[in-house]
Motif scaffolding. Structure first.
Motif, mmCIF file in Angstrom:
data_model
loop_
_atom_site.group_PDB
_atom_site.id
_atom_site.type_symbol
_atom_site.label_atom_id
_atom_site.label_comp_id
_atom_site.label_asym_id
_atom_site.label_seq_id
_atom_site.Cartn_x
_atom_site.Cartn_y
_atom_site.Cartn_z
ATOM 1 N N ARG A 1 0.818 -1.220 0.000
ATOM 2 C CA ARG A 1 0.000 0.000 0.000
ATOM 3 C C ARG A 1 0.851 1.270 0.000
ATOM 4 N NH1 ARG A 1 -2.867 -3.508 3.473
ATOM 5 N NH2 ARG A 1 -4.877 -4.134 2.594
ATOM 6 N N ALA A 2 2.152 1.133 -0.117
ATOM 7 C CA ALA A 2 3.030 2.311 -0.141
ATOM 8 C C ALA A 2 2.866 3.047 -1.468
ATOM 9 C CB ALA A 2 4.484 1.889 0.046
ATOM 10 N N PRO A 3 3.056 4.360 -1.485
ATOM 11 C CA PRO A 3 2.926 5.131 -2.730
ATOM 12 C C PRO A 3 3.955 4.677 -3.772
ATOM 13 C CG PRO A 3 2.958 6.580 -0.809
ATOM 14 C CD PRO A 3 3.342 5.228 -0.318
ATOM 15 N N ILE A 4 3.550 4.757 -5.039
ATOM 16 C CA ILE A 4 4.459 4.410 -6.128
ATOM 17 C C ILE A 4 5.705 5.288 -6.056
ATOM 18 C CG2 ILE A 4 4.744 4.509 -8.651
ATOM 19 C CD1 ILE A 4 1.877 3.615 -8.929
ATOM 20 N N GLY A 5 6.863 4.647 -6.153
ATOM 21 C CA GLY A 5 8.132 5.366 -6.149
ATOM 22 C C GLY A 5 8.725 5.609 -4.785
ATOM 23 N N GLN A 6 7.976 5.307 -3.719
ATOM 24 C CA GLN A 6 8.485 5.523 -2.364
ATOM 25 C C GLN A 6 9.171 4.250 -1.870
ATOM 26 O OE1 GLN A 6 6.029 7.510 0.716
ATOM 27 N NE2 GLN A 6 6.433 5.718 2.004
ATOM 28 N N THR A 7 10.444 4.327 -1.557
ATOM 29 C CA THR A 7 11.201 3.154 -1.131
ATOM 30 C C THR A 7 10.965 2.865 0.346
ATOM 31 O OG1 THR A 7 12.916 3.497 -2.800
ATOM 32 C CG2 THR A 7 13.506 2.141 -0.908
ATOM 33 N N CYS A 8 10.608 1.611 0.635
ATOM 34 C CA CYS A 8 10.435 1.156 2.013
ATOM 35 C C CYS A 8 11.682 0.366 2.413
ATOM 36 C CB CYS A 8 9.211 0.250 2.136
ATOM 37 S SG CYS A 8 7.671 0.954 1.525
ATOM 38 N N ARG A 9 12.236 0.660 3.556
ATOM 39 C CA ARG A 9 13.391 -0.075 4.061
ATOM 40 C C ARG A 9 12.959 -0.888 5.276
ATOM 41 N NH1 ARG A 9 15.281 4.413 1.604
ATOM 42 N NH2 ARG A 9 17.052 4.087 0.186
ATOM 43 N N LEU A 10 13.161 -2.186 5.208
ATOM 44 C CA LEU A 10 12.632 -3.114 6.190
ATOM 45 C C LEU A 10 13.743 -3.963 6.789
ATOM 46 C CD1 LEU A 10 9.751 -4.435 3.901
ATOM 47 C CD2 LEU A 10 9.523 -2.666 5.635
ATOM 48 N N ALA A 11 13.528 -4.410 8.024
ATOM 49 C CA ALA A 11 14.383 -5.410 8.666
ATOM 50 C C ALA A 11 13.462 -6.581 9.009
ATOM 51 C CB ALA A 11 15.058 -4.846 9.914
ATOM 52 N N LEU A 12 13.621 -7.696 8.299
ATOM 53 C CA LEU A 12 12.634 -8.769 8.320
ATOM 54 C C LEU A 12 13.141 -10.008 9.047
ATOM 55 C CD1 LEU A 12 11.477 -8.526 4.592
ATOM 56 C CD2 LEU A 12 10.425 -7.471 6.601
ATOM 57 N N LYS A 13 12.218 -10.646 9.774
ATOM 58 C CA LYS A 13 12.497 -11.940 10.379
ATOM 59 C C LYS A 13 12.110 -13.028 9.382
ATOM 60 C CE LYS A 13 11.925 -10.658 15.252
ATOM 61 N NZ LYS A 13 11.255 -10.997 16.533
ATOM 62 N N ILE A 14 13.083 -13.855 9.012
ATOM 63 C CA ILE A 14 12.877 -14.883 7.994
ATOM 64 C C ILE A 14 13.432 -16.203 8.514
ATOM 65 C CG2 ILE A 14 13.262 -15.536 5.589
ATOM 66 C CD1 ILE A 14 11.823 -12.884 5.791
ATOM 67 N N SER A 15 12.704 -17.286 8.292
ATOM 68 C CA SER A 15 13.208 -18.595 8.711
ATOM 69 C C SER A 15 14.569 -18.865 8.077
ATOM 70 C CB SER A 15 12.223 -19.702 8.313
ATOM 71 O OG SER A 15 12.048 -19.752 6.908
ATOM 72 N N GLY A 16 15.413 -19.566 8.816
ATOM 73 C CA GLY A 16 16.724 -19.935 8.302
ATOM 74 C C GLY A 16 17.771 -18.852 8.411
ATOM 75 N N ALA A 17 17.380 -17.617 8.693
ATOM 76 C CA ALA A 17 18.323 -16.504 8.807
ATOM 77 C C ALA A 17 18.618 -16.246 10.291
ATOM 78 C CB ALA A 17 17.776 -15.242 8.162
ATOM 79 N N PRO A 18 19.890 -16.172 10.682
ATOM 80 C CA PRO A 18 20.216 -16.017 12.094
ATOM 81 C C PRO A 18 19.957 -14.619 12.634
ATOM 82 C CG PRO A 18 22.208 -16.008 10.768
ATOM 83 C CD PRO A 18 21.079 -16.315 9.830
ATOM 84 N N ALA A 19 19.788 -13.638 11.755
ATOM 85 C CA ALA A 19 19.565 -12.254 12.189
ATOM 86 C C ALA A 19 18.520 -11.624 11.268
ATOM 87 C CB ALA A 19 20.879 -11.458 12.138
ATOM 88 N N LEU A 20 18.101 -10.411 11.604
ATOM 89 C CA LEU A 20 17.157 -9.700 10.747
ATOM 90 C C LEU A 20 17.758 -9.512 9.351
ATOM 91 C CD1 LEU A 20 15.891 -6.932 13.217
ATOM 92 C CD2 LEU A 20 14.685 -9.016 12.518
ATOM 93 N N VAL A 21 16.917 -9.626 8.348
ATOM 94 C CA VAL A 21 17.353 -9.485 6.960
ATOM 95 C C VAL A 21 16.912 -8.114 6.448
ATOM 96 C CG1 VAL A 21 17.195 -10.428 4.618
ATOM 97 C CG2 VAL A 21 17.197 -11.978 6.589
ATOM 98 N N GLU A 22 17.873 -7.305 6.046
ATOM 99 C CA GLU A 22 17.572 -5.972 5.523
ATOM 100 C C GLU A 22 17.056 -6.090 4.085
ATOM 101 O OE1 GLU A 22 17.839 -3.210 7.328
ATOM 102 O OE2 GLU A 22 18.707 -4.215 9.081
ATOM 103 N N CYS A 23 16.017 -5.328 3.792
ATOM 104 C CA CYS A 23 15.384 -5.396 2.475
ATOM 105 C C CYS A 23 14.826 -4.021 2.130
ATOM 106 C CB CYS A 23 14.265 -6.433 2.519
ATOM 107 S SG CYS A 23 13.337 -6.666 0.988
ATOM 108 N N SER A 24 14.987 -3.603 0.887
ATOM 109 C CA SER A 24 14.370 -2.355 0.435
ATOM 110 C C SER A 24 13.432 -2.680 -0.723
ATOM 111 C CB SER A 24 15.416 -1.329 0.015
ATOM 112 O OG SER A 24 16.154 -1.771 -1.107
ATOM 113 N N ILE A 25 12.257 -2.078 -0.691
ATOM 114 C CA ILE A 25 11.210 -2.337 -1.684
ATOM 115 C C ILE A 25 10.700 -1.007 -2.215
ATOM 116 C CG2 ILE A 25 8.911 -3.284 -2.086
ATOM 117 C CD1 ILE A 25 10.883 -5.488 -1.553
#
Length: 268
Positions: free
Chosen positions: A79-103
């Protein structure tokens, strides 16, 4: 029970994202049902709520998947506006720490970049190959290991015969065989998940692309910025090295399409 889910398409690595809460014990069985229901799908991830209230992604066999991480991020930013970058720190199975992701939402799709967990080890192992053995590069990422095989060494049929045996040898809960044509920078990924006993020729593999980027970085002793082709399209991989030459960062970038929400009535 009624299950709500959607399909995510990161480089044709079609991923079912289940948004209805499902107990961990029932997830492997439900994943099998949904893969039968959605024949184009290659994997299933479950959106969960952690004890601290943050949403996390649990893959069907507890493995880590870069493409699913990107898909989960796109869903969170839908639901973020078109062109607006979201920066996230995600909990994902198999990953020992938060996974940084930009969308970044675009017109009709999402552009994503995932900071992949660094390999735990990159090694050369002698693995059984029928009556012989072969020395092959193995990239052990958190949550999944990948064996990089020159494409001329194995046929697809032979890879299917060997992958479960190799998973046992490596004690890997999730294992990929990557049939790599190194000069052309393209590969075919076969991914096995032990808990669901699946072995799928994926059209796009984010962790496999990252593994090849890490392998090339070690081989050439230099950072890489490459576009790696696979059956579903290309995934960009960028690596950075520390002053001592060690791998310091590893990212993948690609696009994600999301379907509308769907429903299924299942009996578990």
């Amino acid at each position: 029970m009624e299950i709500q889910y959607l399909l995510a398409d990161p480089t044709k690595n079609i991923t079912v994202l289940v948004t209805t809460p499902v107990s961990r014990a029932l997830q492997p069985e439900l994943a099998s049902l949904l893969l039968d229901l959605e024949p184009e799908a290659e994997q299933v991830g479950f959106v969960e709520t952690a004890a601290d209230g943050q949403m996390r992604l649990q893959m069907m066999g507890g493995e880590f998947c870069g493409n699913a991480t990107m898909s989960f991020g796109a869903w969170l930013c839908r639901r973020a506006p078109i062109g607006q970058t979201c920066r996230l720190a995600l909990k994902i199975s198999g990953a020992p720490a938060l996974v940084e992701c930009s969308i970044t939402p675009l017109d009709g799709c999402f552009l994503g970049t995932v900071d992949m967990p660094l390999p735990e080890k990159i090694e050369t192992l002698r693995l059984p190959l029928g009556s012989e053995t072969a020395e092959l590069s193995v990239v052990r990422l958190p949550g999944i290991s990948h064996i990089i095989v020159p494409a001329q060494v194995l046929t697809r049929a032979r890879a299917e015969e060997l992958i479960r045996r190799w998973a046992e040898v490596l004690h890997a809960d999730a294992l990929g065989i990557l049939l790599l044509q190194e000069e052309e920078l393209c590969f075919d990924p076969l991914v096995h998940v032990t808990q669901t006993d699946t072995a799928v020729w994926e059209r796009g593999c984010g962790s496999g692309s990252a593994a090849i980027g890490a392998y090339l970085t070690k081989k050439h002793g230099a950072p890489q910025c490459v576009s790696i082709r696979q059956p579903g399209g290309a995934i960009a991989v960028t690596t950075r090295c520390a002053e001592d030459g060690a791998l310091a960062s590893l990212t993948i970038s690609g696009t994600v399409l999301l379907s509308r929400s769907k429903k299924a009535d299942v009996t578990l």
